[in-house]
Motif scaffolding. Structure first.
Motif, mmCIF file in Angstrom:
data_model
loop_
_atom_site.group_PDB
_atom_site.id
_atom_site.type_symbol
_atom_site.label_atom_id
_atom_site.label_comp_id
_atom_site.label_asym_id
_atom_site.label_seq_id
_atom_site.Cartn_x
_atom_site.Cartn_y
_atom_site.Cartn_z
ATOM 1 N N ARG A 173 4.963 5.319 -5.406
ATOM 2 C CA ARG A 173 5.576 5.078 -6.717
ATOM 3 C C ARG A 173 4.550 4.812 -7.821
ATOM 4 O O ARG A 173 4.859 4.957 -9.005
ATOM 5 C CB ARG A 173 6.530 3.881 -6.641
ATOM 6 N N GLY A 174 3.359 4.379 -7.421
ATOM 7 C CA GLY A 174 2.375 3.921 -8.399
ATOM 8 C C GLY A 174 2.494 2.417 -8.582
ATOM 9 O O GLY A 174 3.595 1.864 -8.456
ATOM 10 N N PRO A 175 1.395 1.735 -8.872
ATOM 11 C CA PRO A 175 1.445 0.279 -9.015
ATOM 12 C C PRO A 175 2.422 -0.205 -10.083
ATOM 13 O O PRO A 175 3.105 -1.215 -9.900
ATOM 14 C CB PRO A 175 0.000 -0.086 -9.377
ATOM 15 N N GLU A 200 0.837 -1.207 0.000
ATOM 16 C CA GLU A 200 0.000 0.000 0.000
ATOM 17 C C GLU A 200 0.871 1.255 0.000
ATOM 18 O O GLU A 200 0.631 2.198 -0.776
ATOM 19 C CB GLU A 200 -0.916 -0.006 1.219
ATOM 20 N N GLN A 201 1.875 1.277 0.852
ATOM 21 C CA GLN A 201 2.758 2.443 0.948
ATOM 22 C C GLN A 201 3.539 2.669 -0.345
ATOM 23 O O GLN A 201 3.625 3.792 -0.844
ATOM 24 C CB GLN A 201 3.717 2.266 2.132
ATOM 25 N N GLN A 229 10.859 -4.629 -4.340
ATOM 26 C CA GLN A 229 10.765 -3.480 -3.429
ATOM 27 C C GLN A 229 9.785 -3.767 -2.290
ATOM 28 O O GLN A 229 10.021 -3.392 -1.145
ATOM 29 C CB GLN A 229 10.329 -2.241 -4.209
ATOM 30 N N ILE A 230 8.689 -4.432 -2.631
ATOM 31 C CA ILE A 230 7.676 -4.739 -1.613
ATOM 32 C C ILE A 230 8.227 -5.714 -0.576
ATOM 33 O O ILE A 230 8.062 -5.497 0.635
ATOM 34 C CB ILE A 230 6.402 -5.302 -2.279
ATOM 35 N N ILE A 231 8.891 -6.782 -1.029
ATOM 36 C CA ILE A 231 9.399 -7.759 -0.053
ATOM 37 C C ILE A 231 10.521 -7.146 0.782
ATOM 38 O O ILE A 231 10.695 -7.501 1.946
ATOM 39 C CB ILE A 231 9.854 -9.068 -0.726
ATOM 40 N N GLY A 232 11.273 -6.200 0.194
ATOM 41 C CA GLY A 232 12.316 -5.516 0.957
ATOM 42 C C GLY A 232 11.721 -4.694 2.087
ATOM 43 O O GLY A 232 12.213 -4.708 3.225
ATOM 44 N N ARG A 233 10.649 -3.962 1.807
ATOM 45 C CA ARG A 233 10.014 -3.143 2.842
ATOM 46 C C ARG A 233 9.302 -4.025 3.877
ATOM 47 O O ARG A 233 9.318 -3.725 5.073
ATOM 48 C CB ARG A 233 9.015 -2.171 2.228
ATOM 49 N N ALA A 234 8.653 -5.090 3.410
ATOM 50 C CA ALA A 234 7.900 -5.960 4.323
ATOM 51 C C ALA A 234 8.803 -6.919 5.098
ATOM 52 O O ALA A 234 8.358 -7.539 6.070
ATOM 53 C CB ALA A 234 6.861 -6.761 3.535
ATOM 54 N N LYS A 235 10.059 -7.041 4.644
ATOM 55 C CA LYS A 235 11.022 -7.956 5.266
ATOM 56 C C LYS A 235 10.510 -9.407 5.232
ATOM 57 O O LYS A 235 10.475 -10.114 6.240
ATOM 58 C CB LYS A 235 11.351 -7.530 6.705
ATOM 59 N N VAL A 236 10.085 -9.796 4.040
ATOM 60 C CA VAL A 236 9.658 -11.178 3.797
ATOM 61 C C VAL A 236 10.352 -11.660 2.528
ATOM 62 O O VAL A 236 11.027 -10.886 1.836
ATOM 63 C CB VAL A 236 8.124 -11.271 3.634
ATOM 64 N N LEU A 291 -2.975 6.466 -2.875
ATOM 65 C CA LEU A 291 -3.033 5.311 -3.773
ATOM 66 C C LEU A 291 -4.301 5.342 -4.618
ATOM 67 O O LEU A 291 -4.258 5.120 -5.837
ATOM 68 C CB LEU A 291 -2.974 4.015 -2.969
ATOM 69 N N LEU A 292 -5.431 5.634 -3.990
ATOM 70 C CA LEU A 292 -6.697 5.672 -4.713
ATOM 71 C C LEU A 292 -6.660 6.739 -5.801
ATOM 72 O O LEU A 292 -7.131 6.518 -6.929
ATOM 73 C CB LEU A 292 -7.838 5.950 -3.731
#
Length: 212
Positions: free
Chosen positions: A22-24, A16-17, A31-38, A115-116
């Motif tokens: 950045r836009g979808p 979401e962030q 990038q998402i897994i880096g931020r989520a740490k997964v 985001l919306l």
């Protein structure tokens, strides 16, 4: 006390962030897994793909929002019984939950509004179809309610006014802080209920304006 990691929620929060900033299209799963740490396997396990992850991000906020709108409308219909529901009550049921969400960080707040806004503006048929699908039931219930409240308004004028309603609501949700500076502090966007009342008053007058 050990706090258990909620991997699915962490992925949704990170996506979401990043989608908002950045836009979808410009956001990668890396990038998402880096931020989520997964790891990437966790994203595929819970969501399957970036497109399905975006759907889940949107649904997490829009499904409860639209459920609240419909519940408010149904409550107003029960109170009105056989009488026509007042126009402002229909409008309050539609815009009130959205404005409350926009000012509540626990429900996405400013991040989800950003985001919306991006999703509405991006010329992507898949994203537009996703949004249309989320709004289909709401439109199917609120448009007839508006028609009943305004029986003499020509359909063409009604749809113009619904279009303007969406624009006014979206701008208010996305850029309320500008109002504070523009008004010299006279208007406080943190007072959500006053903001809703002001918008409903404005929209009620617009919908009731003399037709062409």
């Amino acid at each position: 006390m050990v706090v258990m990691k909620d991997t699915k929620r962490d992925i949704l929060d990170a996506a979401e962030q990043l989608f908002a900033v950045r836009g979808p299209h410009a956001t990668s799963l890396r990038q998402i897994i880096g931020r989520a740490k997964v790891n990437l396997a966790a994203v595929h396990y819970h969501f399957g793909s970036k497109e399905l992850l975006l759907r889940a991000v949107m649904a997490r906020r829009l499904v409860p929002l639209n459920a609240e709108r419909l519940a408010l409308l149904e409550g107003e219909e029960r109170k009105s019984a056989r009488r026509v529901m007042p126009l402002r009550n229909v409008l309050a049921a539609l815009v009130g939950p959205a404005l409350r969400l926009s000012r509540n960080p626990k429900k996405g707040g400013a991040v989800f509004m950003q985001l919306l806004g991006r999703c509405f503006m991006e010329p992507d048929p898949k994203i537009q179809a996703m949004l249309d699908n989320q709004l289909q039931e709401v439109a199917g219930r609120f448009i007839p309610a508006l028609q009943r409240a305004l029986p003499k308004l020509p359909p063409e004028d009604l749809f113009w006014r619904i279009h303007f309603l969406v624009g006014a609501m979206a701008h208010t949700m996305a850029d309320a802080e500008r109002l504070r500076a523009f008004s010299g502090g006279r208007c406080n966007p943190d007072d959500t209920e006053v903001m809703i009342e002001q918008l409903v008053n404005f929209l009620t007058a617009g919908f009731k304006a003399k037709s062409r």
